[in-house]
Design a protein around this motif. Structure first.
Motif, PDB file in Angstrom:
ATOM      1  N   GLN A   1       0.835  -1.188   0.000  1.00 22.00           N
ATOM      2  CA  GLN A   1       0.000   0.000   0.000  1.00 22.00           C
ATOM      3  C   GLN A   1       0.874   1.244   0.000  1.00 22.00           C
ATOM      4  O   GLN A   1       1.962   1.271   0.567  1.00 22.00           O
ATOM      5  N   ASP A   2       0.375   2.306  -0.632  1.00 22.99           N
ATOM      6  CA  ASP A   2       1.120   3.561  -0.704  1.00 22.99           C
ATOM      7  C   ASP A   2       1.150   4.309   0.620  1.00 22.99           C
ATOM      8  O   ASP A   2       1.988   5.178   0.809  1.00 22.99           O
ATOM      9  N   ASP A   3       0.257   3.981   1.540  1.00 20.50           N
ATOM     10  CA  ASP A   3       0.193   4.718   2.800  1.00 20.50           C
ATOM     11  C   ASP A   3       1.048   4.111   3.905  1.00 20.50           C
ATOM     12  O   ASP A   3       1.048   4.585   5.031  1.00 20.50           O
ATOM     13  N   ILE A   4       1.808   3.078   3.609  1.00 21.88           N
ATOM     14  CA  ILE A   4       2.678   2.464   4.606  1.00 21.88           C
ATOM     15  C   ILE A   4       3.828   3.415   4.913  1.00 21.88           C
ATOM     16  O   ILE A   4       4.452   3.961   4.013  1.00 21.88           O
ATOM     17  N   ARG A   5       4.104   3.604   6.188  1.00 21.16           N
ATOM     18  CA  ARG A   5       5.231   4.434   6.632  1.00 21.16           C
ATOM     19  C   ARG A   5       6.439   3.529   6.826  1.00 21.16           C
ATOM     20  O   ARG A   5       6.318   2.401   7.301  1.00 21.16           O
ATOM     21  N   PHE A   6       7.584   4.041   6.437  1.00 22.11           N
ATOM     22  CA  PHE A   6       8.826   3.276   6.513  1.00 22.11           C
ATOM     23  C   PHE A   6       9.827   3.975   7.413  1.00 22.11           C
ATOM     24  O   PHE A   6       9.689   5.158   7.716  1.00 22.11           O
ATOM     25  N   GLN A   7      10.830   3.223   7.812  1.00 23.17           N
ATOM     26  CA  GLN A   7      11.992   3.783   8.479  1.00 23.17           C
ATOM     27  C   GLN A   7      13.223   3.271   7.757  1.00 23.17           C
ATOM     28  O   GLN A   7      13.195   2.214   7.118  1.00 23.17           O
ATOM     29  N   VAL A   8      14.279   4.035   7.842  1.00 26.52           N
ATOM     30  CA  VAL A   8      15.541   3.634   7.231  1.00 26.52           C
ATOM     31  C   VAL A   8      16.376   2.957   8.314  1.00 26.52           C
ATOM     32  O   VAL A   8      16.538   3.495   9.413  1.00 26.52           O
ATOM     33  N   LEU A   9      16.874   1.768   7.987  1.00 31.82           N
ATOM     34  CA  LEU A   9      17.715   1.009   8.902  1.00 31.82           C
ATOM     35  C   LEU A   9      19.127   0.925   8.331  1.00 31.82           C
ATOM     36  O   LEU A   9      19.330   1.037   7.123  1.00 31.82           O
ATOM     37  N   VAL A  10      20.089   0.681   9.223  1.00 34.25           N
ATOM     38  CA  VAL A  10      21.472   0.473   8.808  1.00 34.25           C
ATOM     39  C   VAL A  10      22.029  -0.677   9.654  1.00 34.25           C
ATOM     40  O   VAL A  10      21.631  -0.866  10.809  1.00 34.25           O
ATOM     41  N   ASN A  11      22.948  -1.447   9.069  1.00 36.10           N
ATOM     42  CA  ASN A  11      23.568  -2.530   9.828  1.00 36.10           C
ATOM     43  C   ASN A  11      25.026  -2.183  10.120  1.00 36.10           C
ATOM     44  O   ASN A  11      25.510  -1.102   9.758  1.00 36.10           O
TER      45      ASN A  11
ATOM     46  N   GLY B   1      20.381  -7.199  14.162  1.00 37.56           N
ATOM     47  CA  GLY B   1      21.503  -6.808  13.328  1.00 37.56           C
ATOM     48  C   GLY B   1      21.309  -5.472  12.625  1.00 37.56           C
ATOM     49  O   GLY B   1      22.201  -5.000  11.930  1.00 37.56           O
ATOM     50  N   TRP B   2      20.160  -4.863  12.787  1.00 37.37           N
ATOM     51  CA  TRP B   2      19.844  -3.586  12.157  1.00 37.37           C
ATOM     52  C   TRP B   2      19.472  -2.576  13.225  1.00 37.37           C
ATOM     53  O   TRP B   2      18.996  -2.937  14.297  1.00 37.37           O
ATOM     54  N   ARG B   3      19.670  -1.282  12.914  1.00 39.09           N
ATOM     55  CA  ARG B   3      19.256  -0.221  13.835  1.00 39.09           C
ATOM     56  C   ARG B   3      18.655   0.926  13.032  1.00 39.09           C
ATOM     57  O   ARG B   3      19.080   1.182  11.898  1.00 39.09           O
ATOM     58  N   PRO B   4      17.691   1.618  13.614  1.00 38.56           N
ATOM     59  CA  PRO B   4      17.074   2.753  12.917  1.00 38.56           C
ATOM     60  C   PRO B   4      18.058   3.920  12.791  1.00 38.56           C
ATOM     61  O   PRO B   4      18.873   4.154  13.684  1.00 38.56           O
ATOM     62  N   THR B   5      17.974   4.650  11.692  1.00 38.17           N
ATOM     63  CA  THR B   5      18.801   5.832  11.501  1.00 38.17           C
ATOM     64  C   THR B   5      18.103   7.091  11.984  1.00 38.17           C
ATOM     65  O   THR B   5      18.733   8.138  12.096  1.00 38.17           O
ATOM     66  N   GLY B   6      16.794   7.000  12.222  1.00 39.35           N
ATOM     67  CA  GLY B   6      16.013   8.160  12.631  1.00 39.35           C
ATOM     68  C   GLY B   6      15.200   8.754  11.491  1.00 39.35           C
ATOM     69  O   GLY B   6      14.388   9.634  11.712  1.00 39.35           O
ATOM     70  N   THR B   7      15.419   8.269  10.283  1.00 42.68           N
ATOM     71  CA  THR B   7      14.663   8.760   9.127  1.00 42.68           C
ATOM     72  C   THR B   7      13.424   7.902   8.940  1.00 42.68           C
ATOM     73  O   THR B   7      13.520   6.677   8.853  1.00 42.68           O
TER      74      THR B   7
END
Length: 66
Positions: free
Chosen positions: A2-12, A29-35
């Motif tokens: 769906q187009d209304d799904i909110r995402f976050q950017v992760l980095v490992n 093994g991943w952590r949020p970047t805050g975006t």
């Protein structure tokens, strides 16, 4: 998806990036970047910050070989 799904950017630990649905638990093994934001907004952020696709360990190894 769906187009209304909110995402976050992760980095490992290898400084590789991924988009992940904000409503889902962050995988091990991943952590949020805050975006966070819409899919395109998050993809645009990743395009700006992930300029070298090589894993961190490879970049470090290649720079020590010089």
């Amino acid at each position: 998806m769906q187009d209304d799904i909110r995402f976050q950017v992760l980095v490992n630990d290898e400084e590789q990036y991924s988009l992940w649905p904000l409503a889902n638990d962050v995988p091990a093994g991943w952590r949020p970047t805050g975006t966070t934001g819409g899919k395109q907004e998050c993809m645009d952020h990743v395009d700006q910050v992930w300029t070298d696709m090589r894993p961190r360990s490879l970049r470090e190894r290649m720079s020590s070989d010089s």
